[in-house]
Design a protein around this motif. Structure first.
Motif, PDB file in Angstrom:
ATOM      1  N   TYR A 319       0.918  -1.058   0.408  1.00  9.87           N
ATOM      2  CA  TYR A 319       0.383   0.116   0.527  1.00  9.87           C
ATOM      3  C   TYR A 319       0.923   1.560   0.402  1.00  9.87           C
ATOM      4  O   TYR A 319       1.766   1.718   0.443  1.00  9.87           O
ATOM      5  CB  TYR A 319      -1.235   0.226   1.115  1.00  9.87           C
ATOM      6  N   ALA A 320       0.890   1.442  -0.719  1.00 10.18           N
ATOM      7  CA  ALA A 320       1.354   3.314  -0.962  1.00 10.18           C
ATOM      8  C   ALA A 320       0.434   4.672  -0.194  1.00 10.18           C
ATOM      9  O   ALA A 320      -0.265   4.665  -0.024  1.00 10.18           O
ATOM     10  CB  ALA A 320       1.258   4.052  -2.173  1.00 10.18           C
ATOM     11  N   VAL A 321       1.271   5.161   1.081  1.00  2.00           N
ATOM     12  CA  VAL A 321       0.799   5.531   1.887  1.00  2.00           C
ATOM     13  C   VAL A 321       1.212   7.485   1.525  1.00  2.00           C
ATOM     14  O   VAL A 321       2.465   7.517   1.668  1.00  2.00           O
ATOM     15  CB  VAL A 321       1.295   5.810   3.417  1.00  2.00           C
ATOM     16  N   LYS A 322       0.713   8.509   1.054  1.00  2.00           N
ATOM     17  CA  LYS A 322       1.128  10.171   0.585  1.00  2.00           C
ATOM     18  C   LYS A 322       0.590  10.450   1.682  1.00  2.00           C
ATOM     19  O   LYS A 322      -0.956  10.801   1.429  1.00  2.00           O
ATOM     20  CB  LYS A 322       0.751  10.161  -0.722  1.00  2.00           C
ATOM     21  N   VAL A 323       0.889  11.374   1.412  1.00  2.00           N
ATOM     22  CA  VAL A 323       0.711  13.141   2.443  1.00  2.00           C
ATOM     23  C   VAL A 323       0.820  14.111   1.819  1.00  2.00           C
ATOM     24  O   VAL A 323       1.367  14.483   1.035  1.00  2.00           O
ATOM     25  CB  VAL A 323       1.687  13.876   4.133  1.00  2.00           C
ATOM     26  N   SER A 324      -0.549  15.073   1.304  1.00  2.00           N
ATOM     27  CA  SER A 324      -0.315  16.414   0.308  1.00  2.00           C
ATOM     28  C   SER A 324      -0.578  17.300   0.817  1.00  2.00           C
ATOM     29  O   SER A 324      -1.320  17.346   1.502  1.00  2.00           O
ATOM     30  CB  SER A 324      -1.004  16.544  -1.279  1.00  2.00           C
ATOM     31  N   THR A 332       2.065  23.029  -3.418  1.00  2.97           N
ATOM     32  CA  THR A 332       1.899  21.835  -2.290  1.00  2.97           C
ATOM     33  C   THR A 332       2.441  20.938  -2.368  1.00  2.97           C
ATOM     34  O   THR A 332       3.738  20.999  -3.286  1.00  2.97           O
ATOM     35  CB  THR A 332       0.897  20.927  -3.314  1.00  2.97           C
ATOM     36  N   LYS A 333       3.217  20.974  -1.258  1.00  2.95           N
ATOM     37  CA  LYS A 333       4.018  19.689  -0.280  1.00  2.95           C
ATOM     38  C   LYS A 333       3.789  17.975  -0.141  1.00  2.95           C
ATOM     39  O   LYS A 333       2.415  18.570  -0.455  1.00  2.95           O
ATOM     40  CB  LYS A 333       4.967  19.878   0.450  1.00  2.95           C
ATOM     41  N   THR A 334       4.589  17.300  -0.820  1.00  4.59           N
ATOM     42  CA  THR A 334       4.390  15.934  -0.560  1.00  4.59           C
ATOM     43  C   THR A 334       4.791  14.841  -0.384  1.00  4.59           C
ATOM     44  O   THR A 334       6.425  15.336  -0.335  1.00  4.59           O
ATOM     45  CB  THR A 334       3.990  15.429  -1.934  1.00  4.59           C
ATOM     46  N   ALA A 335       5.251  13.304  -0.169  1.00  2.00           N
ATOM     47  CA  ALA A 335       5.501  12.454   1.098  1.00  2.00           C
ATOM     48  C   ALA A 335       5.202  11.546   0.809  1.00  2.00           C
ATOM     49  O   ALA A 335       3.831  11.457   1.005  1.00  2.00           O
ATOM     50  CB  ALA A 335       6.481  13.525   1.782  1.00  2.00           C
ATOM     51  N   SER A 336       5.912  10.634   0.675  1.00  2.00           N
ATOM     52  CA  SER A 336       5.306   9.553   0.420  1.00  2.00           C
ATOM     53  C   SER A 336       6.379   8.514   1.253  1.00  2.00           C
ATOM     54  O   SER A 336       7.157   8.447   1.719  1.00  2.00           O
ATOM     55  CB  SER A 336       4.932   8.722  -0.682  1.00  2.00           C
ATOM     56  N   THR A 337       5.459   7.483   1.818  1.00  2.22           N
ATOM     57  CA  THR A 337       6.392   6.000   2.739  1.00  2.22           C
ATOM     58  C   THR A 337       5.001   5.048   1.894  1.00  2.22           C
ATOM     59  O   THR A 337       4.099   5.128   1.161  1.00  2.22           O
ATOM     60  CB  THR A 337       6.611   6.212   3.621  1.00  2.22           C
ATOM     61  N   SER A 338       5.568   3.047   2.093  1.00  2.70           N
ATOM     62  CA  SER A 338       5.297   2.103   2.205  1.00  2.70           C
ATOM     63  C   SER A 338       4.484   1.383   3.116  1.00  2.70           C
ATOM     64  O   SER A 338       5.514   1.912   4.097  1.00  2.70           O
ATOM     65  CB  SER A 338       5.079   1.755   0.459  1.00  2.70           C
ATOM     66  N   VAL A 339       3.414   0.773   3.083  1.00  2.00           N
ATOM     67  CA  VAL A 339       3.177  -0.460   3.869  1.00  2.00           C
ATOM     68  C   VAL A 339       3.217  -1.779   3.124  1.00  2.00           C
ATOM     69  O   VAL A 339       1.457  -1.647   2.459  1.00  2.00           O
ATOM     70  CB  VAL A 339       2.250   0.027   4.822  1.00  2.00           C
ATOM     71  N   THR A 340       3.550  -2.482   3.592  1.00  4.81           N
ATOM     72  CA  THR A 340       3.102  -4.094   2.975  1.00  4.81           C
ATOM     73  C   THR A 340       1.904  -4.723   4.345  1.00  4.81           C
ATOM     74  O   THR A 340       2.342  -5.012   5.530  1.00  4.81           O
ATOM     75  CB  THR A 340       4.475  -5.125   2.869  1.00  4.81           C
ATOM     76  N   VAL A 341       0.860  -5.400   3.705  1.00  3.49           N
ATOM     77  CA  VAL A 341       0.062  -5.920   4.193  1.00  3.49           C
ATOM     78  C   VAL A 341       0.065  -7.651   4.377  1.00  3.49           C
ATOM     79  O   VAL A 341       0.139  -7.858   2.598  1.00  3.49           O
ATOM     80  CB  VAL A 341      -1.682  -5.346   4.452  1.00  3.49           C
ATOM     81  N   LYS A 342       0.636  -8.265   4.923  1.00  9.60           N
ATOM     82  CA  LYS A 342       0.436 -10.068   5.049  1.00  9.60           C
ATOM     83  C   LYS A 342      -0.447 -10.285   5.507  1.00  9.60           C
ATOM     84  O   LYS A 342      -1.245 -10.025   6.638  1.00  9.60           O
ATOM     85  CB  LYS A 342       1.562 -10.651   5.268  1.00  9.60           C
ATOM     86  N   ALA A 343      -1.064 -11.445   5.361  1.00 12.79           N
ATOM     87  CA  ALA A 343      -2.427 -12.608   6.412  1.00 12.79           C
ATOM     88  C   ALA A 343      -1.936 -13.475   6.696  1.00 12.79           C
ATOM     89  O   ALA A 343      -2.473 -14.096   6.956  1.00 12.79           O
ATOM     90  CB  ALA A 343      -2.543 -12.997   4.394  1.00 12.79           C
ATOM     91  N   GLY A 344      -0.205 -13.546   7.357  1.00 14.57           N
ATOM     92  CA  GLY A 344      -0.165 -14.517   8.061  1.00 14.57           C
ATOM     93  C   GLY A 344      -0.618 -14.744   9.742  1.00 14.57           C
ATOM     94  O   GLY A 344      -1.081 -13.264  10.039  1.00 14.57           O
ATOM     95  N   LYS A 345      -0.533 -14.613  10.377  1.00 17.38           N
ATOM     96  CA  LYS A 345      -1.409 -15.408  11.867  1.00 17.38           C
ATOM     97  C   LYS A 345      -0.205 -15.519  13.137  1.00 17.38           C
ATOM     98  O   LYS A 345       0.409 -17.147  12.450  1.00 17.38           O
ATOM     99  CB  LYS A 345      -2.517 -15.830  12.624  1.00 17.38           C
ATOM    100  N   LEU A 346      -0.225 -14.853  13.570  1.00 16.67           N
ATOM    101  CA  LEU A 346       0.396 -15.851  15.081  1.00 16.67           C
ATOM    102  C   LEU A 346       0.392 -17.379  15.705  1.00 16.67           C
ATOM    103  O   LEU A 346      -1.322 -17.039  15.646  1.00 16.67           O
ATOM    104  CB  LEU A 346       1.003 -15.041  15.976  1.00 16.67           C
ATOM    105  N   VAL A 347       0.819 -18.308  15.365  1.00 15.84           N
ATOM    106  CA  VAL A 347       0.225 -19.763  16.376  1.00 15.84           C
ATOM    107  C   VAL A 347       1.469 -19.658  16.990  1.00 15.84           C
ATOM    108  O   VAL A 347       2.300 -19.934  17.114  1.00 15.84           O
ATOM    109  CB  VAL A 347      -0.071 -20.534  15.215  1.00 15.84           C
ATOM    110  N   THR A 348       0.554 -20.807  17.931  1.00 13.39           N
ATOM    111  CA  THR A 348       1.432 -20.790  19.051  1.00 13.39           C
ATOM    112  C   THR A 348       2.459 -22.437  19.192  1.00 13.39           C
ATOM    113  O   THR A 348       1.222 -23.164  18.743  1.00 13.39           O
ATOM    114  CB  THR A 348       1.345 -21.267  20.740  1.00 13.39           C
ATOM    115  N   LYS A 349       3.602 -22.562  19.171  1.00 10.86           N
ATOM    116  CA  LYS A 349       4.012 -24.326  19.468  1.00 10.86           C
ATOM    117  C   LYS A 349       4.716 -24.052  20.566  1.00 10.86           C
ATOM    118  O   LYS A 349       5.137 -23.009  21.107  1.00 10.86           O
ATOM    119  CB  LYS A 349       4.386 -23.639  18.056  1.00 10.86           C
ATOM    120  N   THR A 350       5.377 -25.488  21.062  1.00 15.01           N
ATOM    121  CA  THR A 350       5.603 -25.792  22.119  1.00 15.01           C
ATOM    122  C   THR A 350       7.449 -26.997  21.305  1.00 15.01           C
ATOM    123  O   THR A 350       6.688 -27.929  20.459  1.00 15.01           O
ATOM    124  CB  THR A 350       5.294 -26.345  22.980  1.00 15.01           C
TER     125      THR A 350
END
Length: 498
Positions: A319-324, A332-350
């Protein structure tokens, strides 16, 4: 012997002389009495005559006796009489007179002589200064050094205060202009003063361009001019830069406590150095489509949390994240960053592993006075015997210790949080008192418990990130021993499942 004259004869002689005029002849030989006069200094006169500014002044003439005083205004350059003033008659009842002096007959500026001559007495002279009324000095001051081009700004204009003085240092009437220029942008304001008092004009930032304005005040009077200069900074009300950051660049938004959301933070700067009103937004987009947005109305620091979901669902991707952001003026001044979304889920192991006591408790230290305590290995079993307690009662007599490695899978999982360890020690025989514990390598007794025949454990211990080794320790009291057969290590940790 001489005879004295009788008194009647003397008085008769004096009377006779008086009648014949002998005493009058003696009076004619006395010196005449003449007046001594003083003249006060007149204040400065200023050309031209008739403009109402220092056209007239007064001075006082004083005498010590009654007399008549002749007055003249003289040009000392060539002794020309500029003007004969009316004579002043002083009486015994009033030995001072105030005389008016104006510019009649005066055609130049400079110094003149006011001369007063009493009847039969000496002439007294007093200097008279006549100013040219021409500006020799122009003066300009500003009530602020910075103005803004934005019409709604508080400091959108500066007031220029101006006046002029001639060579006498006194203010004079003038007319002129105040010109403000930034590059090719220039505005001119007419200014004038008919009394010599200072006057003001307002220079607005909205009429100029951004930059350093050069202000010039030109004063004109009596065919002459003088200038004064000043500088004024003209700036706009604009956002000069902006930046956006995300507290986490990778999200697993499944509400398992690990990277479920990220916090966006925006910081900006303005041309004024202060917070300004803005129009703008922060938008989160995926494949050009906006999935989340926030409005920005100010350049002050801003932050908001995004849960990483699209309409409540986890949609993996980048996902692109932009501020204007735009201020009242400027680009107008702009800047941007990005975020990656993953579908993983934490599960407990022993995971669990049992070690022989001999493979862990490899070292020991006797603490009795003669260092007679010892540990011996019998196959995989470790037997330790303590003698007296060198440091007195109720303290340990012998300490046995070692370390164990944390499995790599657990080390990798420690970053997710929640990783923990529990150890159990199995002892076959104990006499007297013995304790044992485990913990970080630097603190092997952080979890401590009494050793028992059979199994004993101090319970779960949390593992900080990057923990690679654990410490294990066992100790006896005085005249005590134990036989430890094995140590079972159990790990509970989380892994990311997709």
């Amino acid at each position: 012997m001489k005879k004295l004259l009788a008194a009647p004869v003397v008085f008769a002689t004096i009377t006779a002389l008086s009648l014949t005029g002998a005493s009058a002849a003696a009076a004619d030989d006395a010196a005449p009495v003449v007046a001594s006069v003083t003249v006060s200094e007149p204040s400065v006169l200023t050309l031209p005559a008739g403009d109402g500014v220092r056209d007239t002044t007064t001075f006082d003439v004083r005498s010590d006796i009654a007399t008549t005083v002749a007055l003249q205004l003289v040009d000392p350059a060539d002794e020309t009489v500029v003007r004969d003033l009316p004579s002043v008659t002083l009486t015994d009842e009033n030995l001072v007179a105030t005389v008016d002096l104006d510019l009649s007959g005066v055609t130049r500026a400079g110094g003149f002589a006011l001369r007063a001559t009493p009847d039969g007495g000496e002439t007294q002279s007093r200097k008279v200064i006549v100013g040219s009324g021409q500006p020799q000095f122009a003066v300009m001051s500003l009530d602020r050094s910075v103005v803004y081009t934005y019409k709604k700004a508080v400091a959108r204009s500066a007031v220029a205060k101006v006046y002029a003085r001639d060579e006498t240092g006194l203010t004079i009437p003038f007319s002129g202009t105040v010109t403000a220029a930034v590059g090719k942008k220039k505005v001119t304001h007419a200014v004038a003063s008919s009394t010599g008092a200072s006057t003001k004009t307002t220079v607005t930032g909205s009429s100029l361009a951004v930059g350093t304005a050069k202000l010039v005040f030109t004063a004109r009077a009596q065919g002459a001019s003088a200038m004064a200069k000043a500088s004024l900074t003209v700036t706009n009300v604009a956002v000069t830069k902006t930046a956006i950051t995300a507290s986490a660049r990778t999200l697993y938004p499944t509400k398992d406590g690990y990277l479920d959301a990220t916090r966006f933070s925006v910081s900006s700067a303005s041309s004024t150095g202060d917070t300004v009103k803005t129009s703008g937004a922060v938008k989160v987009t995926r494949k050009g489509k906006t999935v989340a947005s926030w409005k920005l109305t100010s350049s002050k620091k801003w932050s908001a949390t995004w849960n990483g979901k699209v309409k409540g669902k986890v949609v993996p991707g980048t996902y692109a994240v932009k501020v204007s952001m735009k201020g009242p003026e400027g680009a107008t001044k702009t800047a941007s960053t990005s975020v990656t979304v993953k579908a993983g889920k934490l599960v407990t192991k022993t995971t669990k592993k049992t070690y022989t006591a001999a493979s862990i408790l490899k070292r020991y230290t006797p603490l009795d006075a003669d260092e007679l305590g010892l540990c011996e290995i019998y196959g995989g079993t470790v037997g330790c015997l303590g003698f007296d307690a060198y440091f007195g009662e109720d303290v340990i007599s012998l300490l046995s210790f070692g370390t164990v490695s944390v499995p790599s899978a657990v080390v990798k999982a420690e970053k997710y949080g929640g990783a923990k360890v529990k150890m159990s020690l199995r002892a076959s025989d104990i006499a007297g008192e013995a304790v044992w514990g485990y913990g970080p390598e630097s603190d092997p007794t952080k979890k401590l418990t009494t050793m028992q025949i059979g199994s004993s454990s101090a319970g779960w211990l949390g593992l900080p990130p990057s923990t690679r080794r654990l410490g294990v320790a066992a100790a006896t009291a005085e005249y005590s021993y134990f036989f430890a057969e094995s140590v079972t290590v159990t790990y509970s940790y989380k892994v990311m499942s997709t």
